[in-house]
Design a protein around this motif. Structure first.
Motif, mmCIF file in Angstrom:
data_model
loop_
_atom_site.group_PDB
_atom_site.id
_atom_site.type_symbol
_atom_site.label_atom_id
_atom_site.label_comp_id
_atom_site.label_asym_id
_atom_site.label_seq_id
_atom_site.Cartn_x
_atom_site.Cartn_y
_atom_site.Cartn_z
ATOM 1 N N ILE A 197 6.939 24.268 39.411
ATOM 2 C CA ILE A 197 6.982 22.929 39.443
ATOM 3 C C ILE A 197 8.071 22.543 40.432
ATOM 4 C CG2 ILE A 197 7.115 20.609 38.032
ATOM 5 C CD1 ILE A 197 6.353 22.199 35.676
ATOM 6 N N CYS A 198 7.494 21.861 41.517
ATOM 7 C CA CYS A 198 8.491 21.522 42.623
ATOM 8 C C CYS A 198 9.622 20.767 42.446
ATOM 9 C CB CYS A 198 7.579 21.284 43.825
ATOM 10 S SG CYS A 198 6.349 22.344 44.213
ATOM 11 N N THR A 199 10.519 20.539 43.430
ATOM 12 C CA THR A 199 11.629 19.704 43.222
ATOM 13 C C THR A 199 11.162 18.329 43.490
ATOM 14 O OG1 THR A 199 12.006 19.791 45.566
ATOM 15 C CG2 THR A 199 13.321 21.396 43.944
ATOM 16 N N ALA A 200 10.043 18.086 44.074
ATOM 17 C CA ALA A 200 9.371 16.582 44.347
ATOM 18 C C ALA A 200 9.290 16.174 42.904
ATOM 19 C CB ALA A 200 8.243 16.931 45.255
ATOM 20 N N ALA A 201 8.728 16.912 41.959
ATOM 21 C CA ALA A 201 8.731 16.010 40.615
ATOM 22 C C ALA A 201 9.788 15.710 40.234
ATOM 23 C CB ALA A 201 7.789 17.301 39.847
ATOM 24 N N TYR A 202 11.003 16.548 40.044
ATOM 25 C CA TYR A 202 12.199 16.215 39.488
ATOM 26 C C TYR A 202 12.660 14.825 40.435
ATOM 27 C CZ TYR A 202 17.448 16.254 39.088
ATOM 28 O OH TYR A 202 18.646 15.815 38.523
ATOM 29 N N ASP A 203 12.759 14.840 41.636
ATOM 30 C CA ASP A 203 13.081 13.654 42.422
ATOM 31 C C ASP A 203 12.239 12.198 42.038
ATOM 32 O OD1 ASP A 203 15.011 14.858 43.850
ATOM 33 O OD2 ASP A 203 13.750 15.586 45.416
ATOM 34 N N MET A 204 11.078 12.621 41.867
ATOM 35 C CA MET A 204 9.992 11.458 41.554
ATOM 36 C C MET A 204 10.352 10.966 40.176
ATOM 37 S SD MET A 204 7.811 9.347 42.749
ATOM 38 C CE MET A 204 6.725 10.399 44.004
ATOM 39 N N TYR A 205 10.681 11.736 39.280
ATOM 40 C CA TYR A 205 11.154 11.530 37.693
ATOM 41 C C TYR A 205 12.436 10.653 37.901
ATOM 42 C CZ TYR A 205 12.992 12.486 33.199
ATOM 43 O OH TYR A 205 13.637 12.187 31.784
ATOM 44 N N LEU A 206 13.415 11.183 38.595
ATOM 45 C CA LEU A 206 14.860 10.504 38.400
ATOM 46 C C LEU A 206 14.612 9.020 39.214
ATOM 47 C CD1 LEU A 206 16.278 12.961 37.558
ATOM 48 C CD2 LEU A 206 17.750 12.518 39.478
ATOM 49 N N ASP A 207 13.591 8.650 40.247
ATOM 50 C CA ASP A 207 13.504 7.646 40.804
ATOM 51 C C ASP A 207 12.736 6.494 40.031
ATOM 52 O OD1 ASP A 207 15.233 8.452 43.019
ATOM 53 O OD2 ASP A 207 13.449 9.151 44.144
ATOM 54 N N LEU A 225 14.270 19.479 29.560
ATOM 55 C CA LEU A 225 15.518 20.032 29.277
ATOM 56 C C LEU A 225 16.060 21.070 30.278
ATOM 57 C CD1 LEU A 225 14.805 21.135 25.653
ATOM 58 C CD2 LEU A 225 16.204 19.274 26.303
ATOM 59 N N VAL A 226 15.193 21.704 31.062
ATOM 60 C CA VAL A 226 15.901 22.395 32.104
ATOM 61 C C VAL A 226 16.351 21.603 33.307
ATOM 62 C CG1 VAL A 226 15.013 24.070 33.937
ATOM 63 C CG2 VAL A 226 14.286 24.462 31.626
ATOM 64 N N TRP A 227 15.518 20.278 33.539
ATOM 65 C CA TRP A 227 16.116 19.721 34.585
ATOM 66 C C TRP A 227 17.520 18.712 34.019
ATOM 67 C CZ3 TRP A 227 10.939 16.067 35.288
ATOM 68 C CH2 TRP A 227 10.271 16.755 36.086
ATOM 69 N N ALA A 228 17.571 18.809 32.940
ATOM 70 C CA ALA A 228 18.886 18.360 32.261
ATOM 71 C C ALA A 228 20.017 19.133 32.521
ATOM 72 C CB ALA A 228 18.612 17.887 30.662
ATOM 73 N N MET A 257 19.939 11.671 28.495
ATOM 74 C CA MET A 257 18.948 10.697 29.009
ATOM 75 C C MET A 257 17.855 11.398 29.226
ATOM 76 S SD MET A 257 21.557 9.103 31.534
ATOM 77 C CE MET A 257 23.267 8.000 31.292
ATOM 78 N N PHE A 258 17.710 12.653 29.599
ATOM 79 C CA PHE A 258 16.500 13.436 29.987
ATOM 80 C C PHE A 258 15.591 13.432 28.443
ATOM 81 C CE2 PHE A 258 19.025 14.260 33.916
ATOM 82 C CZ PHE A 258 18.226 14.554 34.971
ATOM 83 N N SER A 259 16.614 13.855 27.637
ATOM 84 C CA SER A 259 15.547 13.896 26.450
ATOM 85 C C SER A 259 15.024 12.746 25.884
ATOM 86 C CB SER A 259 16.673 14.565 25.333
ATOM 87 O OG SER A 259 17.070 15.723 25.669
ATOM 88 N N LEU A 260 15.531 11.642 26.001
ATOM 89 C CA LEU A 260 15.092 10.435 25.574
ATOM 90 C C LEU A 260 13.923 9.452 26.503
ATOM 91 C CD1 LEU A 260 18.071 8.842 23.948
ATOM 92 C CD2 LEU A 260 16.157 9.929 22.958
#
Length: 750
Positions: free
Chosen positions: A43-53, A153-156, A88-91
């Motif tokens: 699951i690429c870094t783009a998914a992480y960045d999109m989630y944060l934004d 959780l891994v992102w967190a 914050m990631f969990s919620l």
């Protein structure tokens, strides 16, 4: 590449590190070279960045970092910051468009198969930045929804205290960091292990370690491995070091489980000599393909050897890299280790500290010669230093027990408030609370006996002091009884104030202040605490509920001892101070004010103590006293902010005049309703807290003493306020918002 976010391992090409991260990139490369690698997708870094934004998390994280400069944060503050951000990631759920697409693709790839969800951050598993053991991985996860929960959780874990410290040490920009995640089928191997193509301690050797079952037990230290040292050039076995082989980690419905292994396997090494050679050849092949010696993880399923991970061998995590980071990481103890540490502290160290302080307390100092007093000061300094070292080596690591409980509580209960676990730990009996109750009982006597209250007020008004024991013959029976009670109280709970006449006089002034207002109650909501306990234990099945209850008990002991240990250490410090003050008294008697020009606090410094010892031994010696430098007033004169930002550590909103504590004597000037402003609260100071309307501290942390005692009394508390004692002056009128972590100066004292 399928869809926007996922790339199967077989489609990963060389050097896609910014997209797939280090771990997935390496495994994709090695799969392409023909090595057996478990099937998986990245699951690429783009998914992480999109989630944060899309969720606004990026801005909320920046806000938390703005509360205090990162480089000024102590380890307690770093843990709190990390826990808040991870929560914050969990919620925060995935945006529906991302979640739906990921869920559909993950279901098509894995269905209900068991998988591992593993970090693969850019820069991870490289020669310069290994990030070994820094980010999270989860084993035996089933179903797309559970994979997506563990994805967050891994992102967190990118924001864990370990990860933040590592990035700081390596000079990496925390805010530009991103995280790819590798989802792989679990290979339930019969034997697993690690191998070093080159032994970091002997370059002529290779090293292989192996255990039965999964690798998890070896990596986290739960299971002792068999170890083989091989000649690096030939692969011939040089030495085989056998393990006990009693337990191993296996997959279970709840994730993984530590089990006993059959008797037959206990007598048999997990690898045959032929399999040792096969693992060695895999390590050398990865080295050949990747260009440098590798640290690999592997597993055998039946007769097939699978490569699970490969990263360059690095020795970056050494004490000479960053001693503070190494020390901080050493505080992190396992549950079993913390249970043993608790037993040692409660059964060995605390009784020994108490016995030693009692022995010192009954020694008459006035009968000693000057030489004898000099020896006594040196002896007490040595005793105090011995216990101070024990405090840092044993007591401070045990404080991690409360944080371990907090981590487990947040991951299982997933509460809205990441610090809710502290409410469950509160209500624990502590020496400082017991001391404060007894002070309130004495204050009650003053409230009920106007004549006694009036007598103490007149004494204080007449001389500013309270008579010493020698003049107590003129006191009434009630006054004498009160005096004896206070002597016992100071002896039992006085901590660093024990044996100090100045402190005793100060306590009398505080008692008069306490008697001037109604008795406050410790706000312990038993029903709320019991509800939180039931909510926590309900997250576990019957098999694990006992272990969860033991973890709660350990967390409460850690929470209590975090406070009590300072009282015990403080008594030893007080006995050292008592001897130093006796020496100072003798010099003052002999030489008048010339000997006493150095303030009392400075007299306690090791340098001044050494000068005092020399002077006691040699009447002709001219001491060179160490004095405290004047504190610069630049902040007070040039910077007058109306609002100060810190970390909310005790709920509530309150107003009051500031009482800034710059030295010990300032504590005894606290008036009812004032806001206590200080560099740091320690348990030897908390007898003034019942008088205060709020607490503001420069030092930060949800589990530091000021925050703990504020929650017990239900008053607002803000910690981690930079330069609090310089930017706030005595008499400033403040509002303290313990929900938002904001101190507002409503009116300044000119």
């Amino acid at each position: 590449m399928t869809g926007k976010w996922l790339i199967p391992i077989e489609e990963i090409r060389e050097n896609p590190g910014k997209i797939c991260g280090g771990k997935a990139s390496v495994l994709g490369t090695l799969h392409g070279k023909g090595l057996a690698v478990p099937f998986g997708v990245c699951i690429c870094t783009a998914a992480y960045d999109m989630y944060l934004d899309r969720t606004g998390l990026r801005g909320r994280i920046l806000l938390e970092f703005s509360r205090k400069p990162f480089e000024e944060m102590r380890w307690e503050e770093l843990w709190d910051l990390s826990e808040k951000i991870k929560h914050m990631f969990s919620l925060t759920p995935l945006p529906p468009t991302i979640e739906n697409e990921l869920e559909e693709e993950l279901s098509s790839y894995f269905g209900e198969k068991a998988v591992a969800v593993r970090s693969s951050a850019p820069g991870e598993d490289t020669a310069k930045t290994s990030f070994a053991g820094v980010h999270a991985s989860y084993i035996n996860i089933r179903g797309a929804q559970d994979i997506l929960r563990h994805l967050r959780l891994v992102w967190a874990s990118l924001w864990s205290d370990k990860a933040l410290l590592y990035r700081k040490e390596m000079g990496l920009d925390v805010f530009s960091s991103a995280m790819a995640v590798l989802v792989q089928e679990i290979i339930e191997g019969r034997t697993s292990g690690v191998a070093f193509g080159k032994n970091p301690d002997n370059e002529s050797e290779s090293v292989i370690e192996a255990v039965y079952g999964l690798n998890e037990g070896l990596v986290d230290g739960t299971v002792e491995p068999d170890r083989w040292l091989l000649f690096r050039q030939t692969g011939n076995i040089k030495t085989h070091i056998s393990a006990e082989r009693t337990k191993a980690v296996f997959a279970s419905k709840e994730g993984t489980e530590l089990k006993s292994i059959p008797e037959a396997l206990r007598k048999k090494p997990p690898l045959t000599p032929e399999e040792v050679l096969e693992v060695f050849e895999l390590a050398r092949k990865t080295e050949s393909l990747l260009g440098t010696p590798q640290d690999i993880e592997w597993t055998f399923r039946e007769t097939t050897l699978y490569l699970l991970q490969a990263r360059p061998i690095t020795t970056l995590v050494k004490e000479d890299r960053d001693e503070k980071r190494v020390w901080y990481l050493s505080l992190r103890r396992s549950f079993e280790n913390l249970k043993e540490l608790r037993k040692t502290i409660e059964e060995k160290y605390i009784p020994a500290m108490q016995a030693e302080s009692r022995a010192l307390e009954i020694e008459p100092l006035t009968d000693l010669s000057n030489n004898g007093l000099a020896e006594e000061i040196e002896k007490r300094a040595e005793i105090y230093q011995k216990w101070y070292s024990v405090y840092w080596d044993e007591f401070i690591p045990f404080a991690h027990g409360a944080r371990l409980f907090g981590k487990v509580y947040n991951e299982t209960v997933n509460p809205k408030d990441p610090y809710e676990f502290a409410d469950l730990l509160s209500g624990t009996e502590m020496l400082s609370l017991e001391r404060n109750r007894k002070l309130e009982e004495i204050a009650d006597k003053l409230r009920k006996d106007p004549s006694l209250l009036k007598a103490l007020k007149e004494l204080d008004k007449a001389s500013g002091t309270i008579p010493e024991k020698e003049s107590a013959g003129s006191w009434s029976e009630t006054e004498n009884e009160l005096n004896k009670e206070l002597d016992v109280l100071v002896s039992m709970y006085g901590g660093s104030h024990s044996g100090s006449l100045e402190a005793k006089r100060g306590l009398y002034r505080l008692l008069l202040e306490m008697a001037s207002r109604p008795r406050p109650a410790v706000k312990k909501d038993i029903n709320h605490i019991e509800h939180l306990k039931e909510k926590f234990l309900a997250q576990f099945n019957e098999k694990n509920k006992q272990c969860a209850a033991e973890l709660l008990d350990l967390g409460r002991a850690s929470y209590r001892l975090r406070d009590d240990d300072n009282i015990h250490l403080g008594k030893l410090e007080a006995e050292l101070k008592r001897a130093v003050l006796e020496g100072r008294r003798r010099l003052t008697q002999k030489e008048g004010e010339k000997a006493g020009i150095v303030e009392i606090e400075a007299f306690y410094s090791p340098e001044s103590r050494a000068e005092l010892v020399k002077t006691l031994r040699d009447p002709d010696y001219s001491p060179k006293w160490k004095t405290f430098p004047e504190k610069p007033e630049i902040f007070r004169e040039k910077v007058k902010p109306r609002q100060l930002l810190g970390n909310p550590s005790g709920r509530g909103v309150s107003e009051g005049y500031a009482r800034v504590i710059l030295k010990e004597a300032d504590l005894f000037n606290v008036k009812a309703g004032e806001v206590l402003v200080c560099d740091a609260v320690d348990p030897n100071m908390t007898f003034v807290v019942p008088l205060c309307s709020a607490i503001v501290e420069r030092r930060g942390g949800m589990l530091i003493h000021g925050a703990i005692i504020a929650r017990e009394y239900g008053i607002p508390c803000i910690t981690g306020v930079p330069d609090a004692t310089q930017l706030i002056k005595n008499g400033d009128y403040l509002t303290v918002d313990g929900f938002l972590g904001i101190v507002t100066v409503l009116k300044r004292q000119e």
